[in-house]
Write a protein that holds these residues in place. Structure first.
Motif, PDB file in Angstrom:
ATOM      1  N   ILE A  41       0.843  -1.114  -0.039  1.00 13.62           N
ATOM      2  CA  ILE A  41      -0.096  -0.089   0.018  1.00 13.62           C
ATOM      3  C   ILE A  41       0.861   1.449   0.008  1.00 13.62           C
ATOM      4  O   ILE A  41       0.288   2.277   0.337  1.00 13.62           O
ATOM      5  CB  ILE A  41      -0.903   0.144   1.098  1.00 13.62           C
ATOM      6  N   ARG A  43       2.069   4.673  -0.998  1.00 13.74           N
ATOM      7  CA  ARG A  43       1.769   5.671  -1.898  1.00 13.74           C
ATOM      8  C   ARG A  43       2.816   6.707  -2.013  1.00 13.74           C
ATOM      9  O   ARG A  43       2.787   7.291  -3.045  1.00 13.74           O
ATOM     10  CB  ARG A  43       0.570   6.013  -1.439  1.00 13.74           C
ATOM     11  N   ARG A  63      -5.507  11.221   5.684  1.00 10.07           N
ATOM     12  CA  ARG A  63      -5.784  10.167   4.814  1.00 10.07           C
ATOM     13  C   ARG A  63      -4.639   9.212   4.989  1.00 10.07           C
ATOM     14  O   ARG A  63      -4.514   8.215   4.001  1.00 10.07           O
ATOM     15  CB  ARG A  63      -6.181  10.842   3.538  1.00 10.07           C
ATOM     16  N   VAL A  64      -3.779   9.179   5.727  1.00  8.85           N
ATOM     17  CA  VAL A  64      -2.756   8.113   5.880  1.00  8.85           C
ATOM     18  C   VAL A  64      -3.365   6.800   6.174  1.00  8.85           C
ATOM     19  O   VAL A  64      -3.196   5.771   5.672  1.00  8.85           O
ATOM     20  CB  VAL A  64      -1.619   8.557   7.082  1.00  8.85           C
ATOM     21  N   GLY A  66      -7.559   5.341   7.267  1.00 10.13           N
ATOM     22  CA  GLY A  66      -8.978   5.771   7.546  1.00 10.13           C
ATOM     23  C   GLY A  66      -9.419   5.557   8.975  1.00 10.13           C
ATOM     24  O   GLY A  66     -10.604   6.068   9.255  1.00 10.13           O
ATOM     25  N   SER A 355      -1.821   0.487   5.862  1.00 15.22           N
ATOM     26  CA  SER A 355      -1.923   1.465   5.336  1.00 15.22           C
ATOM     27  C   SER A 355      -0.960   2.757   6.178  1.00 15.22           C
ATOM     28  O   SER A 355      -0.443   3.476   5.462  1.00 15.22           O
ATOM     29  CB  SER A 355      -3.146   2.110   4.978  1.00 15.22           C
TER      30      SER A 355
ATOM     31  N   ALA B   6      -6.079  -2.473  -3.091  1.00 15.38           N
ATOM     32  CA  ALA B   6      -5.042  -2.127  -3.805  1.00 15.38           C
ATOM     33  C   ALA B   6      -3.899  -1.263  -3.059  1.00 15.38           C
ATOM     34  O   ALA B   6      -2.867  -1.504  -2.980  1.00 15.38           O
ATOM     35  CB  ALA B   6      -5.373  -1.378  -5.184  1.00 15.38           C
ATOM     36  N   SER B   7      -4.419  -0.023  -2.736  1.00  8.91           N
ATOM     37  CA  SER B   7      -3.576   0.898  -2.057  1.00  8.91           C
ATOM     38  C   SER B   7      -4.270   1.903  -1.241  1.00  8.91           C
ATOM     39  O   SER B   7      -3.928   2.954  -1.263  1.00  8.91           O
ATOM     40  CB  SER B   7      -2.563   1.603  -2.983  1.00  8.91           C
ATOM     41  N   SER B   8      -5.627   1.510  -0.575  1.00  4.15           N
ATOM     42  CA  SER B   8      -6.508   2.387  -0.079  1.00  4.15           C
ATOM     43  C   SER B   8      -6.008   2.850   1.374  1.00  4.15           C
ATOM     44  O   SER B   8      -5.079   2.198   1.926  1.00  4.15           O
ATOM     45  CB  SER B   8      -7.727   1.858  -0.173  1.00  4.15           C
ATOM     46  N   CYS B   9      -6.504   3.701   1.818  1.00  2.80           N
ATOM     47  CA  CYS B   9      -6.205   4.404   3.275  1.00  2.80           C
ATOM     48  C   CYS B   9      -7.053   3.386   4.276  1.00  2.80           C
ATOM     49  O   CYS B   9      -7.024   3.992   5.650  1.00  2.80           O
ATOM     50  CB  CYS B   9      -6.364   5.727   3.372  1.00  2.80           C
ATOM     51  N   ASN B  10      -7.877   2.627   4.005  1.00  6.33           N
ATOM     52  CA  ASN B  10      -8.609   1.635   5.053  1.00  6.33           C
ATOM     53  C   ASN B  10     -10.049   2.197   5.114  1.00  6.33           C
ATOM     54  O   ASN B  10     -10.944   1.553   5.593  1.00  6.33           O
ATOM     55  CB  ASN B  10      -7.911   1.809   6.452  1.00  6.33           C
ATOM     56  N   ASN B  50      -0.655   0.859  -7.220  1.00 12.89           N
ATOM     57  CA  ASN B  50       0.751   1.253  -7.240  1.00 12.89           C
ATOM     58  C   ASN B  50       1.329   0.047  -7.888  1.00 12.89           C
ATOM     59  O   ASN B  50       1.033  -0.898  -8.205  1.00 12.89           O
ATOM     60  CB  ASN B  50       1.204   1.428  -5.828  1.00 12.89           C
ATOM     61  N   VAL B  82      -6.751  12.018  -3.991  1.00 11.90           N
ATOM     62  CA  VAL B  82      -5.732  12.889  -3.025  1.00 11.90           C
ATOM     63  C   VAL B  82      -4.235  12.296  -3.561  1.00 11.90           C
ATOM     64  O   VAL B  82      -3.292  13.061  -3.403  1.00 11.90           O
ATOM     65  CB  VAL B  82      -5.990  13.213  -1.892  1.00 11.90           C
ATOM     66  N   PHE B  83      -4.278  11.217  -3.861  1.00  9.91           N
ATOM     67  CA  PHE B  83      -3.006  10.467  -3.988  1.00  9.91           C
ATOM     68  C   PHE B  83      -2.567  10.546  -5.237  1.00  9.91           C
ATOM     69  O   PHE B  83      -1.180   9.919  -5.578  1.00  9.91           O
ATOM     70  CB  PHE B  83      -2.890   9.318  -3.514  1.00  9.91           C
ATOM     71  N   GLU B  85      -0.831  12.634  -6.998  1.00  9.35           N
ATOM     72  CA  GLU B  85       0.381  13.207  -7.335  1.00  9.35           C
ATOM     73  C   GLU B  85       1.405  12.437  -6.658  1.00  9.35           C
ATOM     74  O   GLU B  85       2.605  12.568  -6.872  1.00  9.35           O
ATOM     75  CB  GLU B  85       0.199  14.835  -6.755  1.00  9.35           C
ATOM     76  N   CYS B  86       1.038  11.461  -5.908  1.00 13.28           N
ATOM     77  CA  CYS B  86       2.223  10.619  -5.278  1.00 13.28           C
ATOM     78  C   CYS B  86       3.131   9.723  -6.299  1.00 13.28           C
ATOM     79  O   CYS B  86       2.469   9.518  -7.234  1.00 13.28           O
ATOM     80  CB  CYS B  86       1.661   9.710  -4.294  1.00 13.28           C
ATOM     81  N   TYR B  87       4.205   9.805  -5.982  1.00 13.04           N
ATOM     82  CA  TYR B  87       5.241   9.121  -7.035  1.00 13.04           C
ATOM     83  C   TYR B  87       4.898   7.671  -7.241  1.00 13.04           C
ATOM     84  O   TYR B  87       5.243   6.926  -8.460  1.00 13.04           O
ATOM     85  CB  TYR B  87       6.661   9.433  -6.568  1.00 13.04           C
ATOM     86  N   ASN B  88       4.192   6.952  -6.285  1.00 13.62           N
ATOM     87  CA  ASN B  88       4.009   5.244  -6.490  1.00 13.62           C
ATOM     88  C   ASN B  88       2.608   5.068  -6.813  1.00 13.62           C
ATOM     89  O   ASN B  88       2.481   3.790  -7.030  1.00 13.62           O
ATOM     90  CB  ASN B  88       4.183   4.600  -4.883  1.00 13.62           C
ATOM     91  N   ILE B  89       1.791   6.118  -7.094  1.00  9.30           N
ATOM     92  CA  ILE B  89       0.322   5.940  -7.430  1.00  9.30           C
ATOM     93  C   ILE B  89       0.255   5.941  -9.135  1.00  9.30           C
ATOM     94  O   ILE B  89       0.506   6.934  -9.715  1.00  9.30           O
ATOM     95  CB  ILE B  89      -0.540   6.653  -6.946  1.00  9.30           C
ATOM     96  N   CYS B 106     -15.011  10.126  -0.555  1.00 12.64           N
ATOM     97  CA  CYS B 106     -13.876   9.814   0.052  1.00 12.64           C
ATOM     98  C   CYS B 106     -14.263   9.878   1.847  1.00 12.64           C
ATOM     99  O   CYS B 106     -14.412  11.202   2.254  1.00 12.64           O
ATOM    100  CB  CYS B 106     -12.791  10.551   0.161  1.00 12.64           C
ATOM    101  N   ALA B 107     -14.332   9.017   2.613  1.00 15.78           N
ATOM    102  CA  ALA B 107     -14.490   7.570   2.198  1.00 15.78           C
ATOM    103  C   ALA B 107     -16.025   7.331   1.699  1.00 15.78           C
ATOM    104  O   ALA B 107     -16.773   8.036   1.824  1.00 15.78           O
ATOM    105  CB  ALA B 107     -14.414   6.530   3.295  1.00 15.78           C
TER     106      ALA B 107
END
Lengths: 359, 136
Positions: A41, A43, A63-64, A66, A355, B6-10, B50, B82-83, B85-89, B106-107
């Motif tokens: 995960i 990001r 949003r690190v 939820g 996450s 996949a790469s969610s914040c939970n 990612n 929001v992610f 712009e992250c380099y890994n997304i 969101c969420a």
């Protein structure tokens, strides 16, 4: 010596909603080693600090994760406030504490449900999550959203809670106390739960301390370490005693979390009784320059926020050490010697939040 | 239904699980959460893709039997959110596999997830009918 085999666990796994991967080294049914691999995960949130200014970044910090979203917001904001010498109004401190404790309640109830699910105790899982919905309703009534609240800002909070709503929270805490009784009773006294948890993954106090465990993991081994005792936000005004259990097994960790639920309910009551009138935020001008380490107690344990500002509106560096990161080495120690069938329950007892860990 | 993070914040994951608990209860519509891709015909994905989850998502999708539908839950799964712009997304799920239903938020709220699942069931029925027609 029995033949060794390696069983992959994850990343997509029915027990955990989050992808975590472990290579379990087995001798027959006994685990002799575990090799975790992370990064599913990742990001790259810490890097975003260079693209969003320090006030916008609060929303990214929230949003690190939820689940402990409020906590991350508070941790980040307090660190920036300390760098900028901003004095937060007392009412804002209290409101932050109230949301933080509500989020601890919902996180612990969520964990209890997942633990019950991992044990195969379906009705207990449903019951914990049914009770948890009441807390999410309180979030929705006070802030407008269910999980990611976005109410904390640098300099205070964005939304006030009026006295009617505070009384409503009080009423709900009383209700929760009553509803939690049978659930707590089941977790602590039920034969099925005891036979699954007692004596599982024992960690002595010394082991837990030297492996760097935090949160309920450490307190379950008898070490009364809780960052809330340092008195950030409104905790300095509230009576607070870290909850501990002595046994150091999975059952003790469960016991600590159950008792923390009751403690959070008491803290909520006290905070609502003591909350002063006043403004909820102060205007923040200028840009942060300097650095600060902030420690706060998340539901899962101690989280560390490091902020470094360079005088522009973009921060130089934001670093976050989350509780799960420090709980992974003790978990790997704990897994050695357990049975294959107990692995999901043991992993859950550290309350993994992937996450947070991978950001 | 198969759920993968996949790469969610939970946040969205928890809301997906919430849909299965007493208050929202997706099971009353005949939807059961399973951990086995071979028995699933609905793939529910939270979070953007990612570099590490890309192959996992592709593999899960290929393991599911036809006909199948994919639901992207949450704004990160739809576009990167929001992610972005992250380099890994890399972006939304649709950069890797075809998506049938997008659920924003969101969420994402449980109500909108249930709505998305209902839409997906309808699409699944259409796909199934089309497949039977083809076979004849």
């Amino acid at each position: 010596m029995a033949k060794r085999s390696i069983v992959p666990f994850g990343p997509q796994h029915p027990v955990l909603p989050e992808p975590v991967h472990l290579d379990l080294i087995l001798e027959d049914e006994t685990v002799v080693g575990a090799v975790p691999s992370i990064g599913f995960i990742h990001r790259g949130l810490e890097k975003l600090v260079e693209k969003k200014d320090y006030k916008q970044y609060v929303y990214i910090a929230e949003r690190v994760c939820g689940i402990c979203s409020v906590g991350h917001g508070i941790g980040y904001c307090e660190a920036v406030e300390k760098v900028m010498d901003v004095e937060v109004p007392t009412r804002a401190d209290y409101l932050r504490t109230i949301w933080m404790e509500l989020s601890r309640l919902h996180s612990h109830l969520l964990w209890l449900g997942l633990l019950a699910d991992a044990m195969g105790f379906e009705s207990l899982f449903m019951d914990s999550w049914r009770i948890r919905e009441k807390i999410l309703d309180m979030f929705e009534k006070t802030t407008g959203s269910r999980l990611i609240l976005s109410v904390v800002c640098v300099g205070g909070v964005l939304k006030d809670v009026d006295s009617g709503m505070l009384n409503e929270i009080l009423r709900v805490t009383e209700e929760l106390k009553k509803e939690m009784k049978p659930v707590i009773d089941t977790f602590l006294n039920d034969y099925t739960v005891q036979s699954r948890l007692k004596g599982l993954g024992v960690m002595t106090r010394d082991q837990a301390v030297s492996a760097g465990a935090v949160g309920p993991m450490l307190r379950g081994s008898g070490e009364p370490y809780d960052v809330r005792a340092l008195g950030y936000a409104a905790y300095k005004d509230l009576t607070f005693e870290p909850v501990t259990a002595q046994a150091g097994d999975a059952y003790a960790r469960c016991e600590v979390r159950l008792k923390e639920i009751l403690q959070s309910l008491d803290l909520l009551r006290e905070a609502i009784e003591k909350i002063p009138e006043g403004p909820i935020s102060v205007p923040v001008k200028g840009n942060p320059s300097g650095e600060y380490f902030m420690r706060i107690e998340q539901p899962r344990g101690e989280a560390i926020y490091y902020v470094k500002g360079n005088g522009t509106k973009f921060l130089d560096r934001f670093r976050l050490r989350t509780p799960t990161t420090s709980n992974i080495p003790p978990m790997v120690d704990m897994l050695k010697g357990c049975q294959m069938a107990d692995v999901p329950v043991l992993i859950l007892t550290i309350d993994p939040c992937v996450s947070c860990t991978e950001r | 239904m198969l759920h993968y993070d996949a790469s969610s914040c939970n946040g969205c994951d928890i809301e997906v699980l919430d849909c299965l608990t007493p208050k929202y209860d997706l099971e009353r519509f005949g939807v059961i959460n399973t951990g086995d891709p071979f028995q699933a015909d609905m793939l529910l994905i939270t979070g953007g893709v990612n570099s590490q989850t890309e192959s996992v998502v592709k593999q899960l999708y290929s393991q599911m039997p036809e006909p199948k539908v994919v639901i992207a839950v949450g704004i990160c799964a739809c576009t990167g959110g929001v992610f972005k712009e992250c380099y890994n997304i890399k972006g939304g799920i649709d950069t890797v596999i075809p998506v049938d239903v997008y659920v924003p938020g969101c969420a994402a709220r449980p109500e909108s997830i249930i709505d998305g699942v209902m839409k997906a069931i309808r699409i699944l029925d259409e796909k199934r009918a089309a497949a039977i027609k083809d076979r004849r």
